[in-house]
Design a protein around this motif. Structure first.
Motif, PDB file in Angstrom:
ATOM      1  N   ILE A  25      23.387   1.705   1.129  1.00 51.70           N
ATOM      2  CA  ILE A  25      22.785   2.007   2.610  1.00 51.70           C
ATOM      3  C   ILE A  25      21.769   3.253   2.261  1.00 51.70           C
ATOM      4  CG2 ILE A  25      24.247   3.215   3.642  1.00 51.70           C
ATOM      5  CD1 ILE A  25      23.747   1.579   6.001  1.00 51.70           C
ATOM      6  N   ILE A  26      20.649   3.373   2.759  1.00 51.85           N
ATOM      7  CA  ILE A  26      19.733   4.590   2.648  1.00 51.85           C
ATOM      8  C   ILE A  26      19.962   5.252   3.836  1.00 51.85           C
ATOM      9  CG2 ILE A  26      17.522   3.330   2.869  1.00 51.85           C
ATOM     10  CD1 ILE A  26      16.616   5.343   0.815  1.00 51.85           C
ATOM     11  N   SER A  27      19.679   6.714   3.791  1.00 53.58           N
ATOM     12  CA  SER A  27      19.424   7.662   4.790  1.00 53.58           C
ATOM     13  C   SER A  27      18.177   8.269   4.679  1.00 53.58           C
ATOM     14  CB  SER A  27      20.694   8.513   5.090  1.00 53.58           C
ATOM     15  OG  SER A  27      20.151   9.366   6.228  1.00 53.58           O
ATOM     16  N   HIS A  28      17.316   8.040   5.516  1.00 55.20           N
ATOM     17  CA  HIS A  28      15.861   8.745   5.348  1.00 55.20           C
ATOM     18  C   HIS A  28      15.190   8.823   6.775  1.00 55.20           C
ATOM     19  CE1 HIS A  28      13.668   4.580   6.245  1.00 55.20           C
ATOM     20  NE2 HIS A  28      15.011   4.390   6.442  1.00 55.20           N
ATOM     21  N   THR A  29      13.925   9.516   6.359  1.00 56.85           N
ATOM     22  CA  THR A  29      13.188   9.735   7.603  1.00 56.85           C
ATOM     23  C   THR A  29      12.114   8.806   7.596  1.00 56.85           C
ATOM     24  OG1 THR A  29      11.969  11.734   6.613  1.00 56.85           O
ATOM     25  CG2 THR A  29      13.896  11.998   8.197  1.00 56.85           C
ATOM     26  N   TRP A  30      11.437   8.465   8.604  1.00 64.46           N
ATOM     27  CA  TRP A  30      10.528   7.208   8.499  1.00 64.46           C
ATOM     28  C   TRP A  30       9.250   8.024   8.353  1.00 64.46           C
ATOM     29  CZ3 TRP A  30      10.863   2.650  12.488  1.00 64.46           C
ATOM     30  CH2 TRP A  30      12.156   2.188  12.540  1.00 64.46           C
ATOM     31  N   TYR A  31       8.127   7.188   7.676  1.00 65.46           N
ATOM     32  CA  TYR A  31       6.982   7.768   7.357  1.00 65.46           C
ATOM     33  C   TYR A  31       6.137   7.586   8.888  1.00 65.46           C
ATOM     34  CZ  TYR A  31       7.563   7.853   2.135  1.00 65.46           C
ATOM     35  OH  TYR A  31       8.090   8.271   0.757  1.00 65.46           O
ATOM     36  N   PRO A  32       5.119   8.398   8.995  1.00 66.07           N
ATOM     37  CA  PRO A  32       4.465   8.243  10.287  1.00 66.07           C
ATOM     38  C   PRO A  32       3.179   7.177  10.068  1.00 66.07           C
ATOM     39  CG  PRO A  32       3.727  10.385   9.015  1.00 66.07           C
ATOM     40  CD  PRO A  32       5.112   9.994   8.648  1.00 66.07           C
ATOM     41  N   ASN A  33       2.674   7.010  11.059  1.00 68.07           N
ATOM     42  CA  ASN A  33       1.509   6.237  11.057  1.00 68.07           C
ATOM     43  C   ASN A  33       1.728   4.787  10.393  1.00 68.07           C
ATOM     44  OD1 ASN A  33      -0.059   8.677  11.912  1.00 68.07           O
ATOM     45  ND2 ASN A  33      -0.366   9.249   9.975  1.00 68.07           N
ATOM     46  N   ASP A  41       7.134  -7.958   7.783  1.00 70.84           N
ATOM     47  CA  ASP A  41       6.701  -7.771   6.718  1.00 70.84           C
ATOM     48  C   ASP A  41       7.283  -8.368   5.447  1.00 70.84           C
ATOM     49  OD1 ASP A  41       4.447  -6.775   7.937  1.00 70.84           O
ATOM     50  OD2 ASP A  41       4.372  -4.680   6.972  1.00 70.84           O
ATOM     51  N   VAL A  42       8.651  -8.119   5.361  1.00 69.84           N
ATOM     52  CA  VAL A  42       9.353  -8.572   4.368  1.00 69.84           C
ATOM     53  C   VAL A  42       9.471 -10.049   4.497  1.00 69.84           C
ATOM     54  CG1 VAL A  42      11.717  -8.629   3.422  1.00 69.84           C
ATOM     55  CG2 VAL A  42      10.901  -6.595   4.266  1.00 69.84           C
ATOM     56  N   LEU A  43       9.606 -10.583   5.706  1.00 74.03           N
ATOM     57  CA  LEU A  43       9.671 -12.104   5.567  1.00 74.03           C
ATOM     58  C   LEU A  43       8.205 -12.647   5.185  1.00 74.03           C
ATOM     59  CD1 LEU A  43      11.191 -12.864   9.036  1.00 74.03           C
ATOM     60  CD2 LEU A  43      12.074 -13.059   6.795  1.00 74.03           C
ATOM     61  N   ASN A  44       6.928 -12.026   5.518  1.00 73.65           N
ATOM     62  CA  ASN A  44       5.677 -12.466   5.120  1.00 73.65           C
ATOM     63  C   ASN A  44       5.335 -11.994   3.916  1.00 73.65           C
ATOM     64  OD1 ASN A  44       5.551 -13.624   7.667  1.00 73.65           O
ATOM     65  ND2 ASN A  44       5.025 -12.013   8.852  1.00 73.65           N
ATOM     66  N   GLY A  45       5.895 -10.994   3.279  1.00 72.61           N
ATOM     67  CA  GLY A  45       5.466 -10.472   1.769  1.00 72.61           C
ATOM     68  C   GLY A  45       4.296  -9.600   1.909  1.00 72.61           C
ATOM     69  N   ALA A  46       4.334  -8.932   3.057  1.00 69.60           N
ATOM     70  CA  ALA A  46       3.136  -7.878   3.697  1.00 69.60           C
ATOM     71  C   ALA A  46       3.520  -6.822   3.311  1.00 69.60           C
ATOM     72  CB  ALA A  46       2.731  -8.212   5.102  1.00 69.60           C
ATOM     73  N   GLY A  47       2.563  -5.651   3.578  1.00 72.62           N
ATOM     74  CA  GLY A  47       2.958  -4.213   3.359  1.00 72.62           C
ATOM     75  C   GLY A  47       2.742  -3.707   1.985  1.00 72.62           C
ATOM     76  N   GLU A  48       2.199  -4.392   1.252  1.00 72.19           N
ATOM     77  CA  GLU A  48       2.070  -3.743  -0.155  1.00 72.19           C
ATOM     78  C   GLU A  48       1.439  -2.374  -0.122  1.00 72.19           C
ATOM     79  OE1 GLU A  48       0.486  -7.004   0.605  1.00 72.19           O
ATOM     80  OE2 GLU A  48       2.425  -8.190  -0.184  1.00 72.19           O
ATOM     81  N   GLN A  49       0.570  -1.908   0.733  1.00 71.86           N
ATOM     82  CA  GLN A  49      -0.107  -0.705   0.905  1.00 71.86           C
ATOM     83  C   GLN A  49       0.418   0.458   1.398  1.00 71.86           C
ATOM     84  OE1 GLN A  49      -2.862  -0.583  -1.022  1.00 71.86           O
ATOM     85  NE2 GLN A  49      -2.484  -2.725  -1.440  1.00 71.86           N
ATOM     86  N   LYS A  50       1.728   0.184   1.907  1.00 68.83           N
ATOM     87  CA  LYS A  50       2.412   1.145   2.865  1.00 68.83           C
ATOM     88  C   LYS A  50       3.270   1.780   2.116  1.00 68.83           C
ATOM     89  CE  LYS A  50       2.184  -1.567   7.123  1.00 68.83           C
ATOM     90  NZ  LYS A  50       3.050  -2.282   8.101  1.00 68.83           N
ATOM     91  N   LEU A  51       3.572   3.137   2.131  1.00 67.08           N
ATOM     92  CA  LEU A  51       4.289   4.042   1.455  1.00 67.08           C
ATOM     93  C   LEU A  51       5.948   3.675   1.442  1.00 67.08           C
ATOM     94  CD1 LEU A  51       2.844   7.499   2.669  1.00 67.08           C
ATOM     95  CD2 LEU A  51       2.664   6.450   0.636  1.00 67.08           C
ATOM     96  N   GLY A  52       6.273   2.991   2.695  1.00 65.78           N
ATOM     97  CA  GLY A  52       7.540   2.739   2.830  1.00 65.78           C
ATOM     98  C   GLY A  52       8.081   1.289   1.775  1.00 65.78           C
ATOM     99  N   LEU A  53       7.140   0.939   1.300  1.00 60.20           N
ATOM    100  CA  LEU A  53       7.512  -0.069   0.362  1.00 60.20           C
ATOM    101  C   LEU A  53       8.016   0.517  -0.808  1.00 60.20           C
ATOM    102  CD1 LEU A  53       7.713  -3.106  -0.472  1.00 60.20           C
ATOM    103  CD2 LEU A  53       5.076  -2.918  -1.316  1.00 60.20           C
TER     104      LEU A  53
END
Length: 182
Positions: A25-33, A41-53
């Protein structure tokens, strides 16, 4: 509990309702914006441009390198569009962190250029200034896991190191081993 598989391509979920396998498991703070990867996004395979990926993929690599098969990340393993699932997740969060094989703290706002260029005192200041130490949710993520970047020389020190946090004063009895937690 929906877990991501570390050995399968991309990000793939597996649902477990009982007999939950070992997971990281990971403990982290969320990126803004809106830079985190939500469940959809995981289900749809989206979000390639997001920092969180990148954060999730780096954690997947870490888990795989530790021979772990499964991992959990709050940003994408909870379907926040379902009030029932969100409620269950919030009520189960402490237990999930506690039951994890290991917890990694990801400090996205800490940048250490290379290990030789930072003195011990300087690195302490850099780490202490991380947002992670000020966020409410990260406190339970720090206290619940069996393992988060914490090591002690003696078994008793695992207990004794928490005395100040809880305002406890007691005599130290080295040699008592696990009884120090009683």
């Amino acid at each position: 509990m929906g877990l991501l598989h570390s050995k399968k391509p991309g990000l793939q979920f597996e649902e477990f309702y009982s007999d939950i396998p070992s997971y990281y498991i990971i403990s982290h703070t969320w990126y803004p914006n809106n830079q985190e990867i939500p469940y959809q996004d995981v289900l749809n395979g989206a979000g390639e441009q997001k920092l969180g990926l990148q954060k999730i993929l780096k954690f997947k690599e870490l888990v795989s390198s530790k021979q772990g098969d499964y991992f959990w990340v709050d940003t994408c393993c909870i379907d926040k569009t379902s009030s029932a699932e969100l409620s269950e997740a919030i009520n189960s969060m402490y237990l999930w962190y506690k039951e994890a094989a290991a917890c990694s703290a990801y400090l996205s706002d800490v940048d250490i250029p290379n290990s030789g260029s930072l003195r011990s005192h300087d690195s302490s200041i850099v780490f202490k200034s991380s947002r992670w130490f000020t966020r409410g949710w990260t406190l339970q993520e720090l206290l619940a896991p069996k393992s988060v970047r914490r090591t002690t020389t003696r078994v008793e020190d695992q207990s004794y190191s928490l005395m100040g946090l809880f305002g406890v004063n007691m005599p130290l009895l080295y040699g008592e081993g696990p009884k120090a937690f009683i």
